[in-house]
Design a protein around this motif. Structure first.
Motif, PDB file in Angstrom:
ATOM      1  N   ILE A 199       0.754  -1.291   0.032  1.00  0.00           N
ATOM      2  CA  ILE A 199       0.005   0.050  -0.109  1.00  0.00           C
ATOM      3  C   ILE A 199       0.961   1.298   0.077  1.00  0.00           C
ATOM      4  N   LYS A 200       1.024   1.796  -1.001  1.00  0.00           N
ATOM      5  CA  LYS A 200       2.013   3.043  -1.415  1.00  0.00           C
ATOM      6  C   LYS A 200       1.327   4.483  -0.371  1.00  0.00           C
ATOM      7  N   ASP A 201      -0.005   4.581  -0.539  1.00  0.00           N
ATOM      8  CA  ASP A 201      -0.499   5.704   0.359  1.00  0.00           C
ATOM      9  C   ASP A 201      -0.199   5.466   1.785  1.00  0.00           C
ATOM     10  N   LYS A 202       0.416   6.280   2.456  1.00  0.00           N
ATOM     11  CA  LYS A 202       0.799   6.330   3.865  1.00  0.00           C
ATOM     12  C   LYS A 202      -0.435   6.553   4.669  1.00  0.00           C
ATOM     13  N   LYS A 203      -1.465   7.176   4.251  1.00  0.00           N
ATOM     14  CA  LYS A 203      -2.661   7.241   5.159  1.00  0.00           C
ATOM     15  C   LYS A 203      -3.353   5.997   5.127  1.00  0.00           C
ATOM     16  N   GLU A 204      -3.373   5.338   3.722  1.00  0.00           N
ATOM     17  CA  GLU A 204      -4.123   4.130   3.713  1.00  0.00           C
ATOM     18  C   GLU A 204      -3.548   3.098   4.491  1.00  0.00           C
ATOM     19  N   GLN A 205      -2.146   3.075   4.456  1.00  0.00           N
ATOM     20  CA  GLN A 205      -1.228   2.118   5.460  1.00  0.00           C
ATOM     21  C   GLN A 205      -1.725   2.216   6.885  1.00  0.00           C
ATOM     22  N   ILE A 206      -1.762   3.393   7.352  1.00  0.00           N
ATOM     23  CA  ILE A 206      -2.237   3.652   8.720  1.00  0.00           C
ATOM     24  C   ILE A 206      -3.695   3.050   8.922  1.00  0.00           C
ATOM     25  N   LYS A 207      -4.617   3.701   7.895  1.00  0.00           N
ATOM     26  CA  LYS A 207      -6.074   2.990   8.150  1.00  0.00           C
ATOM     27  C   LYS A 207      -5.961   1.550   8.236  1.00  0.00           C
ATOM     28  N   ALA A 208      -5.423   0.931   7.137  1.00  0.00           N
ATOM     29  CA  ALA A 208      -5.217  -0.525   7.166  1.00  0.00           C
ATOM     30  C   ALA A 208      -4.726  -1.364   8.530  1.00  0.00           C
ATOM     31  N   ALA A 209      -3.612  -0.519   9.052  1.00  0.00           N
ATOM     32  CA  ALA A 209      -2.895  -1.041  10.178  1.00  0.00           C
ATOM     33  C   ALA A 209      -3.727  -1.176  11.482  1.00  0.00           C
ATOM     34  N   GLU A 210      -4.575  -0.064  11.635  1.00  0.00           N
ATOM     35  CA  GLU A 210      -5.568   0.284  12.830  1.00  0.00           C
ATOM     36  C   GLU A 210      -6.731  -0.525  12.740  1.00  0.00           C
ATOM     37  N   ASN A 211      -7.042  -1.271  11.374  1.00  0.00           N
ATOM     38  CA  ASN A 211      -7.861  -1.892  11.213  1.00  0.00           C
ATOM     39  C   ASN A 211      -7.566  -3.397  11.754  1.00  0.00           C
ATOM     40  N   ILE A 212      -6.486  -3.812  11.306  1.00  0.00           N
ATOM     41  CA  ILE A 212      -5.551  -5.202  11.686  1.00  0.00           C
ATOM     42  C   ILE A 212      -5.624  -5.107  13.212  1.00  0.00           C
ATOM     43  N   ILE A 213      -5.150  -4.102  13.853  1.00  0.00           N
ATOM     44  CA  ILE A 213      -4.862  -4.172  15.135  1.00  0.00           C
ATOM     45  C   ILE A 213      -6.355  -4.227  16.025  1.00  0.00           C
ATOM     46  N   ASN A 214      -7.226  -3.418  15.573  1.00  0.00           N
ATOM     47  CA  ASN A 214      -8.428  -3.456  16.289  1.00  0.00           C
ATOM     48  C   ASN A 214      -9.378  -4.723  16.195  1.00  0.00           C
ATOM     49  N   ASN A 215      -9.267  -5.579  15.065  1.00  0.00           N
ATOM     50  CA  ASN A 215      -9.568  -6.689  14.622  1.00  0.00           C
ATOM     51  C   ASN A 215      -9.051  -8.116  14.905  1.00  0.00           C
ATOM     52  N   ASN A 216      -7.840  -7.831  15.287  1.00  0.00           N
ATOM     53  CA  ASN A 216      -6.571  -9.013  15.397  1.00  0.00           C
ATOM     54  C   ASN A 216      -6.672  -9.799  14.177  1.00  0.00           C
ATOM     55  N   LEU A 217      -6.489  -9.082  12.990  1.00  0.00           N
ATOM     56  CA  LEU A 217      -6.364  -9.748  11.730  1.00  0.00           C
ATOM     57  C   LEU A 217      -5.013 -10.535  11.688  1.00  0.00           C
ATOM     58  N   ASN A 218      -4.985 -11.731  10.871  1.00  0.00           N
ATOM     59  CA  ASN A 218      -3.831 -12.408  10.692  1.00  0.00           C
ATOM     60  C   ASN A 218      -3.248 -11.675   9.166  1.00  0.00           C
ATOM     61  N   VAL A 219      -1.998 -12.398   8.964  1.00  0.00           N
ATOM     62  CA  VAL A 219      -1.240 -11.855   8.011  1.00  0.00           C
ATOM     63  C   VAL A 219      -2.127 -11.967   6.424  1.00  0.00           C
ATOM     64  N   ARG A 220      -2.638 -13.151   6.342  1.00  0.00           N
ATOM     65  CA  ARG A 220      -3.435 -13.647   4.938  1.00  0.00           C
ATOM     66  C   ARG A 220      -4.531 -12.435   4.993  1.00  0.00           C
ATOM     67  N   GLU A 221      -5.214 -12.107   6.163  1.00  0.00           N
ATOM     68  CA  GLU A 221      -6.422 -11.174   5.998  1.00  0.00           C
ATOM     69  C   GLU A 221      -5.748  -9.784   5.781  1.00  0.00           C
ATOM     70  N   THR A 222      -4.564  -9.600   6.229  1.00  0.00           N
ATOM     71  CA  THR A 222      -3.774  -8.267   5.781  1.00  0.00           C
ATOM     72  C   THR A 222      -3.387  -8.149   4.283  1.00  0.00           C
ATOM     73  N   GLU A 223      -3.291  -9.422   3.778  1.00  0.00           N
ATOM     74  CA  GLU A 223      -2.721  -9.285   2.218  1.00  0.00           C
ATOM     75  C   GLU A 223      -4.008  -8.886   1.414  1.00  0.00           C
ATOM     76  N   SER A 224      -5.098  -9.434   1.960  1.00  0.00           N
ATOM     77  CA  SER A 224      -6.360  -9.308   1.152  1.00  0.00           C
ATOM     78  C   SER A 224      -6.889  -7.884   1.651  1.00  0.00           C
ATOM     79  N   ILE A 225      -6.726  -7.217   2.467  1.00  0.00           N
ATOM     80  CA  ILE A 225      -6.942  -5.860   2.603  1.00  0.00           C
ATOM     81  C   ILE A 225      -6.216  -5.074   1.733  1.00  0.00           C
ATOM     82  N   ALA A 226      -4.802  -5.403   1.528  1.00  0.00           N
ATOM     83  CA  ALA A 226      -3.709  -4.659   0.895  1.00  0.00           C
ATOM     84  C   ALA A 226      -4.227  -4.720  -0.797  1.00  0.00           C
TER      85      ALA A 226
END
Length: 291
Positions: A199-226
């Protein structure tokens, strides 16, 4: 200062590579390199300011301290003379735990080396012990490369890792600083970080990261978000000039490959343009196509 000496044999040969890499390391095997152990007043020992490890787990340190109280120091730390003090090359965690345990002196191997070699050995020792968090590890690799003009291949050989592992670890430092902090704090893993690099957009990176932390997402789910984040809707003016069938094919390919795909039809031949975001993303796309 009470001094007790005993033979140690090969000294640091078990700690670092015995092969010279870019004028970094020297073989420890010769007889004239044998070392002795001295018990040094713990108050005379100072930490290495270039120590890559910035965080010391309090519970693990307490556990080690209790073990030292019971069994003593099993493995000496390695130091060098620095004016009227002794600077740690390897073993700061043992030194800290020994202070916590109330020891007055600690067994040390004294190395007659300069500041530059001391820093190299401190970096390499800590990396090889695998007790750094991913960001500390990435910073240590980058420091070896920048300060001592080493290539990724040379660093990989020194620390016993693959070149791609070194490259991908260092790439974590390209993340937004907030994500770097999350990885340092253990809120995200290096696997999460590597997935978010696409994810090249830093704002989108942060948004995705906070979603991962809040919902305890795994790496596979993170790849899907990306993948979903990187697939941008095509502009209306482009859509209006494309056949609905071509647009449908593009969208199918985007979903399959997790990246932007552009089909350019022609009278006799056409083109398929597939976007990728760095070497790791390219490898992922190739693997998807091959499989």
């Amino acid at each position: 200062m009470a001094v007790k000496k005993r033979g140690l044999g090969k000294g640091l040969s078990a700690l670092i590579s015995e092969e010279p890499i870019g004028d970094v390391l020297i073989s420890q095997e010769s007889e004239d390199y044998r070392e002795s152990i001295e018990n040094i007043d713990i108050k005379l020992i100072i930490p290495n300011k270039e120590q890559p490890r910035k965080e010391f787990d309090k519970d693990a340190l307490e556990e080690l301290s209790q073990s030292i109280k019971t069994h003593g120091i099993i493995q000496p730390i390695v130091v060098r003379k620095a004016d009227d003090k002794y600077e740690i090359i390897a073993g700061e965690r043992r030194w800290r735990a020994s202070k916590k345990a109330g020891l007055e002196d600690i067994p040390c191997i004294i190395k007659d080396i300069d500041t530059e070699m001391s820093t190299k050995l401190a970096l390499i020792e800590n990396i090889q012990r695998e007790n750094l968090n991913p960001i500390e590890e990435a910073l240590a690799y980058r420091k070896l490369m920048e300060d001592y003009k080493l290539t990724q291949e040379e660093v990989a050989k020194v620390v016993g890792k693959s070149r791609s592992y070194i490259a991908n670890t260092i790439r974590l430092l390209n993340l937004d600083q907030k994500l770097i902090n999350y990885i340092s704090e253990g809120k995200l893993t290096s696997g999460h970080g590597k997935a978010l690099l696409s994810i090249k957009d830093k704002k989108e990176q942060i948004k995705a990261a906070e979603n991962i932390i809040n919902n305890n997402l795994n790496v596979r789910e993170t790849e899907s978000i990306a993948k979903k984040t990187n697939i941008k809707p095509l502009k209306k003016e482009i859509l209006s000039n494309k056949d609905a069938y071509i647009i449908d094919l593009e969208e199918s390919l985007m979903r399959a490959l997790g990246t932007k795909v552009n089909l350019i039809p022609g009278a006799k031949k056409g083109k398929i343009e597939i976007e990728y975001y760095g070497d790791e993303d390219l490898e992922r796309i190739i693997e998807t196509l091959v499989n």
